[in-house]
Design an enzyme around this catalytic site. Structure first.
Site, PDB file in Angstrom:
ATOM      1  N   LYS A  14       0.830  -1.206   0.000  1.00 32.61           N
ATOM      2  CA  LYS A  14       0.000   0.000   0.000  1.00 32.61           C
ATOM      3  C   LYS A  14       0.867   1.259   0.000  1.00 32.61           C
ATOM      4  O   LYS A  14       0.615   2.196  -0.755  1.00 32.61           O
ATOM      5  CB  LYS A  14      -0.929   0.029   1.234  1.00 32.61           C
ATOM      6  CG  LYS A  14      -1.814  -1.202   1.372  1.00 32.61           C
ATOM      7  CD  LYS A  14      -2.780  -1.067   2.552  1.00 32.61           C
ATOM      8  CE  LYS A  14      -2.097  -1.032   3.917  1.00 32.61           C
ATOM      9  NZ  LYS A  14      -1.540  -2.315   4.364  1.00 32.61           N
ATOM     10  N   ARG A  89      -9.321   0.957   9.485  1.00 33.23           N
ATOM     11  CA  ARG A  89      -8.835  -0.369   9.833  1.00 33.23           C
ATOM     12  C   ARG A  89      -9.830  -1.132  10.698  1.00 33.23           C
ATOM     13  O   ARG A  89      -9.551  -2.263  11.092  1.00 33.23           O
ATOM     14  CB  ARG A  89      -7.546  -0.208  10.620  1.00 33.23           C
ATOM     15  CG  ARG A  89      -6.316  -0.876  10.042  1.00 33.23           C
ATOM     16  CD  ARG A  89      -5.203  -0.604  11.017  1.00 33.23           C
ATOM     17  NE  ARG A  89      -3.942  -1.213  10.728  1.00 33.23           N
ATOM     18  CZ  ARG A  89      -2.975  -0.683   9.988  1.00 33.23           C
ATOM     19  NH1 ARG A  89      -3.156   0.448   9.361  1.00 33.23           N
ATOM     20  NH2 ARG A  89      -1.835  -1.316   9.855  1.00 33.23           N
ATOM     21  N   ARG A 128      12.413  -5.959   5.510  1.00 34.62           N
ATOM     22  CA  ARG A 128      12.419  -4.646   4.864  1.00 34.62           C
ATOM     23  C   ARG A 128      13.073  -3.550   5.706  1.00 34.62           C
ATOM     24  O   ARG A 128      13.089  -3.599   6.923  1.00 34.62           O
ATOM     25  CB  ARG A 128      11.009  -4.249   4.413  1.00 34.62           C
ATOM     26  CG  ARG A 128      10.067  -3.856   5.499  1.00 34.62           C
ATOM     27  CD  ARG A 128       8.660  -3.570   4.933  1.00 34.62           C
ATOM     28  NE  ARG A 128       7.743  -3.215   6.013  1.00 34.62           N
ATOM     29  CZ  ARG A 128       6.462  -2.944   5.834  1.00 34.62           C
ATOM     30  NH1 ARG A 128       5.924  -2.989   4.628  1.00 34.62           N
ATOM     31  NH2 ARG A 128       5.708  -2.617   6.868  1.00 34.62           N
ATOM     32  N   ARG A 162      11.586  -0.618  10.943  1.00 34.48           N
ATOM     33  CA  ARG A 162      10.501  -0.423  11.904  1.00 34.48           C
ATOM     34  C   ARG A 162      10.581  -1.471  12.996  1.00 34.48           C
ATOM     35  O   ARG A 162      10.782  -2.640  12.712  1.00 34.48           O
ATOM     36  CB  ARG A 162       9.159  -0.521  11.175  1.00 34.48           C
ATOM     37  CG  ARG A 162       8.808   0.754  10.436  1.00 34.48           C
ATOM     38  CD  ARG A 162       7.628   0.600   9.539  1.00 34.48           C
ATOM     39  NE  ARG A 162       6.512  -0.098  10.181  1.00 34.48           N
ATOM     40  CZ  ARG A 162       5.333  -0.296   9.600  1.00 34.48           C
ATOM     41  NH1 ARG A 162       5.142   0.143   8.367  1.00 34.48           N
ATOM     42  NH2 ARG A 162       4.381  -0.925  10.211  1.00 34.48           N
ATOM     43  N   ARG A 173       0.003  -8.646  13.547  1.00 35.63           N
ATOM     44  CA  ARG A 173      -0.600  -7.639  12.663  1.00 35.63           C
ATOM     45  C   ARG A 173      -1.519  -8.291  11.631  1.00 35.63           C
ATOM     46  O   ARG A 173      -2.577  -7.757  11.310  1.00 35.63           O
ATOM     47  CB  ARG A 173       0.500  -6.808  11.996  1.00 35.63           C
ATOM     48  CG  ARG A 173       1.103  -5.787  12.972  1.00 35.63           C
ATOM     49  CD  ARG A 173       2.506  -5.352  12.607  1.00 35.63           C
ATOM     50  NE  ARG A 173       2.602  -4.728  11.302  1.00 35.63           N
ATOM     51  CZ  ARG A 173       3.753  -4.584  10.629  1.00 35.63           C
ATOM     52  NH1 ARG A 173       4.884  -5.017  11.149  1.00 35.63           N
ATOM     53  NH2 ARG A 173       3.751  -3.996   9.455  1.00 35.63           N
TER      54      ARG A 173
END
Ligand code: ADP
Ligand code: ZN
Length: 216
Positions: A14, A89, A128, A162, A173
């Protein structure tokens, strides 16, 4: 003004697609995740409340994120539009967004759902990192900088990861997504707003699909 929601589990791409829409069309990305991380960095009251919840991979309260979004929506009618990324969300957030848009006379155009395979997501997210200066995204296995330690885009040498991008938190998550976010889809489906895109395709092909959706 175009208003779209990018929906999909963490790691679906996204953020990447929202960034492209910003640079190509001038649309504004509204990422509650980015806003919360900025609040943490700035040490605001919201940031203090959100930090532990985010590190655990759970959801921050609806009131907090809705207030962050509301602050950004007061724009003139000739504004190029918004890409909602990571908001709404939950079902209450989706209801709040409807109200916030209606109050301003704005209309949601599309909900674009990026469909992805869960195992691939854990793999994508847990490797990542991004450039600390320009934000360019990288990956330990799929996309290292061409020169080790130097950002391809801006030459920066500081990178960041992160704290919630580890395999265990990613699973939480994903579970939150399934339990609390996926249930907002039927409401949008009933309004004929949802278009699905294969999020496992290349980033360019996903961008092309989104461009085609925005064109009609
Ligand atoms: P991702 O989509 O990769 O999980 P985000 O950057 O969108 O990442 O969100 C990171 C974290 O921020 C979430 O796990 C959650 O704790 C918090 N968060 C972001 N947006 C919302 C939201 N709309 N409602 C509740 N919590 C949120
Ligand atoms: Zn950079």
């Amino acid at each position: 003004m175009k208003i779209i929601i990018l929906l999909g589990p963490p790691g679906a791409g996204k953020g990447t697609q929202a960034q492209r829409l910003m640079s190509e069309r001038g649309m504004v990305q509204l990422s509650t995740g980015d806003m919360l991380r900025a609040a943490i960095k700035a040490g605001t009251e919201v940031g203090l409340k959100a930090k532990a919840v985010m590190d655990a991979g759970e959801l921050v309260s609806d009131d907090i994120v809705t207030a962050l979004i509301a602050e950004r929506l007061d724009v003139p009618a000739d504004h190029p539009g918004f890409i909602f990324d990571g908001y709404p969300r939950t079902v209450p957030q989706a209801d709040s967004l409807d109200r916030l848009l209606a109050e301003r006379g704005f209309k949601l155009d599309r909900v674009i759902e990026l469909e992805v395979d869960e195992e691939a997501l854990v793999d994508r997210i847990s490797g990542r990192f991004s450039c600390g200066s320009c934000g360019e995204g990288y990956h330990d296995r799929y996309k290292l900088p061409k020169t080790a330690g130097v950002c391809d885009v801006c030459g920066g040498t500081e990178f960041k990861r992160r704290p919630d991008d580890n395999a265990e938190t990613v699973r939480t998550r994903l579970a939150e997504y399934r339990a609390k976010t996926a249930p907002i889809l039927p409401g949008y489906e009933a309004r004929g707003m949802v278009v699905r895109v294969d999020g496992m395709a290349s980033m360019d092909s996903v961008s092309a699909s989104i461009a085609a959706i925005l064109a009609d």
